[in-house]
Design a protein around this motif. Structure first.
Motif, PDB file in Angstrom:
ATOM      1  N   TRP A  93     -13.577  69.580   1.178  1.00  0.00           N
ATOM      2  CA  TRP A  93     -14.188  68.172  -0.063  1.00  0.00           C
ATOM      3  C   TRP A  93     -12.636  67.467   0.087  1.00  0.00           C
ATOM      4  N   PHE A  94     -12.583  66.460  -0.196  1.00  0.00           N
ATOM      5  CA  PHE A  94     -11.524  65.086   0.445  1.00  0.00           C
ATOM      6  C   PHE A  94     -11.815  64.390  -0.491  1.00  0.00           C
ATOM      7  N   ILE A  95     -10.761  63.385  -0.422  1.00  0.00           N
ATOM      8  CA  ILE A  95     -10.171  61.690  -1.780  1.00  0.00           C
ATOM      9  C   ILE A  95     -10.134  61.346  -0.849  1.00  0.00           C
ATOM     10  N   SER A  96      -9.783  60.051  -0.396  1.00  0.00           N
ATOM     11  CA  SER A  96      -9.297  58.979   0.069  1.00  0.00           C
ATOM     12  C   SER A  96      -9.484  57.587  -0.466  1.00  0.00           C
ATOM     13  N   CYS A  97      -7.922  56.821  -0.819  1.00  0.00           N
ATOM     14  CA  CYS A  97      -7.674  55.611  -1.402  1.00  0.00           C
ATOM     15  C   CYS A  97      -6.493  54.597  -1.093  1.00  0.00           C
ATOM     16  N   TYR A  98      -7.041  53.935  -1.362  1.00  0.00           N
ATOM     17  CA  TYR A  98      -6.621  52.687  -0.754  1.00  0.00           C
ATOM     18  C   TYR A  98      -4.677  52.755  -2.035  1.00  0.00           C
ATOM     19  N   ARG A  99      -4.201  52.447  -0.784  1.00  0.00           N
ATOM     20  CA  ARG A  99      -2.565  52.187  -1.885  1.00  0.00           C
ATOM     21  C   ARG A  99      -1.458  51.326  -1.787  1.00  0.00           C
ATOM     22  N   LEU A 100      -1.173  51.013  -3.163  1.00  0.00           N
ATOM     23  CA  LEU A 100      -0.976  49.763  -3.505  1.00  0.00           C
ATOM     24  C   LEU A 100       0.250  49.630  -4.344  1.00  0.00           C
ATOM     25  N   PHE A 101       0.832  48.391  -3.455  1.00  0.00           N
ATOM     26  CA  PHE A 101       2.159  48.931  -4.459  1.00  0.00           C
ATOM     27  C   PHE A 101       2.653  47.378  -5.416  1.00  0.00           C
ATOM     28  N   LEU A 102       3.003  47.452  -6.009  1.00  0.00           N
ATOM     29  CA  LEU A 102       3.652  46.078  -7.057  1.00  0.00           C
ATOM     30  C   LEU A 102       4.238  45.516  -5.960  1.00  0.00           C
ATOM     31  N   ASN A 103       4.227  44.449  -6.240  1.00  0.00           N
ATOM     32  CA  ASN A 103       4.767  42.999  -5.267  1.00  0.00           C
ATOM     33  C   ASN A 103       5.314  41.920  -6.131  1.00  0.00           C
ATOM     34  N   GLY A 168       4.257  60.328  -7.958  1.00  0.00           N
ATOM     35  CA  GLY A 168       5.185  59.126  -8.628  1.00  0.00           C
ATOM     36  C   GLY A 168       4.187  58.414  -9.042  1.00  0.00           C
ATOM     37  N   SER A 169       3.134  58.079  -7.700  1.00  0.00           N
ATOM     38  CA  SER A 169       2.216  57.217  -8.051  1.00  0.00           C
ATOM     39  C   SER A 169       1.174  56.474  -9.953  1.00  0.00           C
ATOM     40  N   VAL A 170       1.506  55.667 -10.214  1.00  0.00           N
ATOM     41  CA  VAL A 170       0.227  55.114 -11.382  1.00  0.00           C
ATOM     42  C   VAL A 170      -0.443  56.169 -11.049  1.00  0.00           C
ATOM     43  N   GLY A 171      -0.939  56.037 -12.414  1.00  0.00           N
ATOM     44  CA  GLY A 171      -2.811  56.884 -12.235  1.00  0.00           C
ATOM     45  C   GLY A 171      -3.275  57.008 -13.374  1.00  0.00           C
ATOM     46  N   VAL A 203       6.557  51.214  -7.104  1.00  0.00           N
ATOM     47  CA  VAL A 203       5.633  50.779  -7.952  1.00  0.00           C
ATOM     48  C   VAL A 203       4.449  51.250  -7.302  1.00  0.00           C
ATOM     49  N   PHE A 204       3.476  52.155  -6.966  1.00  0.00           N
ATOM     50  CA  PHE A 204       2.261  52.252  -6.786  1.00  0.00           C
ATOM     51  C   PHE A 204       1.372  52.951  -6.772  1.00  0.00           C
ATOM     52  N   ALA A 205       0.319  53.071  -6.642  1.00  0.00           N
ATOM     53  CA  ALA A 205      -1.119  53.690  -7.134  1.00  0.00           C
ATOM     54  C   ALA A 205      -1.703  53.802  -6.059  1.00  0.00           C
ATOM     55  N   HIS A 206      -3.092  54.957  -6.100  1.00  0.00           N
ATOM     56  CA  HIS A 206      -3.862  55.457  -5.218  1.00  0.00           C
ATOM     57  C   HIS A 206      -5.408  55.214  -5.783  1.00  0.00           C
ATOM     58  N   ILE A 207      -5.704  54.116  -5.174  1.00  0.00           N
ATOM     59  CA  ILE A 207      -7.583  53.423  -5.903  1.00  0.00           C
ATOM     60  C   ILE A 207      -8.678  53.701  -4.930  1.00  0.00           C
ATOM     61  N   GLU A 208      -9.985  54.295  -5.218  1.00  0.00           N
ATOM     62  CA  GLU A 208     -10.945  54.627  -3.991  1.00  0.00           C
ATOM     63  C   GLU A 208     -11.450  53.212  -3.376  1.00  0.00           C
ATOM     64  N   PRO A 209     -11.547  52.843  -1.996  1.00  0.00           N
ATOM     65  CA  PRO A 209     -12.389  51.643  -1.949  1.00  0.00           C
ATOM     66  C   PRO A 209     -13.465  51.412  -2.880  1.00  0.00           C
TER      67      PRO A 209
END
Length: 237
Positions: A93-103, A168-171, A203-209
């Protein structure tokens, strides 16, 4: 723990290696494999996760699997490398996410309605998560201890909450259906982002496309997609 030389290698690409860097601050480092400036670091979290540095290549991965033929839980921050892994090895199995940084440089003060998650709330958090296959109670308890958690309550019960993951990602952001549309998610993201920022961390987060609603929310708050990360359970065929 990482040597200073290894940490400096990772800091050459801090955004790409951020998960590896922050896990090294909070979780046991079980193994390091180093080759030509490339790193694999194994950490004990909910599973034994093998994080590969951004500059890892196919040869390094192949060498890793030659030494570790049993199933492995891996994290890779290069899409082309993960594509190669998925074609070459068995992926359960796998899960792929965008990584977003607070800018944005300034984070608002948390709203007065924000409360702290408590250990007694964690069973409720788990029972209402749509990612139960990636969580367990021990993991949540450790995340509450190390990263804290924010929530909004109604009649003393949490109706919306947020935490941080092991890197450490916000989630783990969740709002009960009956309480959506009230701006709770925005308040919680703001509160947790400030908490992470005050620790001196990115500050970063992972979100599925496919999670368009979350991408819009985080984007409207100043988060920008920088790269991607994939987690997988891999076994040699």
């Amino acid at each position: 723990m990482l040597t200073e030389e290894q940490r400096q290698l990772l800091l050459q690409e801090p955004e790409q290696n951020v998960s590896l860097l922050y896990m090294a601050e909070e979780y046991p480092l079980l193994e390091v494999m180093e080759q030509a400036g490339m790193l694999m670091c194994r950490f004990q979290s909910d599973e034994e996760w093998c994080h590969f540095s951004h500059n890892a290549d196919a040869g390094f991965i192949a060498d890793f699997f030659s030494k570790h033929p049993k199933r492995q839980f891996i994290a890779v921050s290069d899409s082309h490398l993960f594509d190669w892994i998925s074609k070459t090895y068995g992926v359960a199995w796998f899960i792929s996410c965008y990584r977003l940084f607070l800018n944005v440089p300034v984070l608002p003060e948390p709203a007065a309605v924000i409360d702290q998650l408590r250990p007694g709330d964690l069973r409720y958090v788990y029972d209402n998560s749509k990612y139960q296959q990636f969580l367990n109670m021990d993991y949540l308890a450790k995340r509450l201890e190390l990263g804290g958690g924010c929530c909004i309550r109604d009649q003393q019960s949490p109706v919306a909450w947020i935490m941080t993951h092991d890197d450490g990602s916000v989630g783990m952001l969740h709002v009960l259906d009956a309480y959506r549309g009230r701006g709770f998610a925005r308040k919680l993201v703001s509160a947790m982002s400030r908490k992470v920022h005050l620790k001196g961390r990115l500050v970063f987060a992972h979100i599925e496309p496919s999670n368009i609603a979350s991408l819009k929310l985080f984007g409207s708050m100043g988060f920008i997609v920088r790269n991607r990360l994939a987690w997988a359970r891999v076994s040699k065929p």
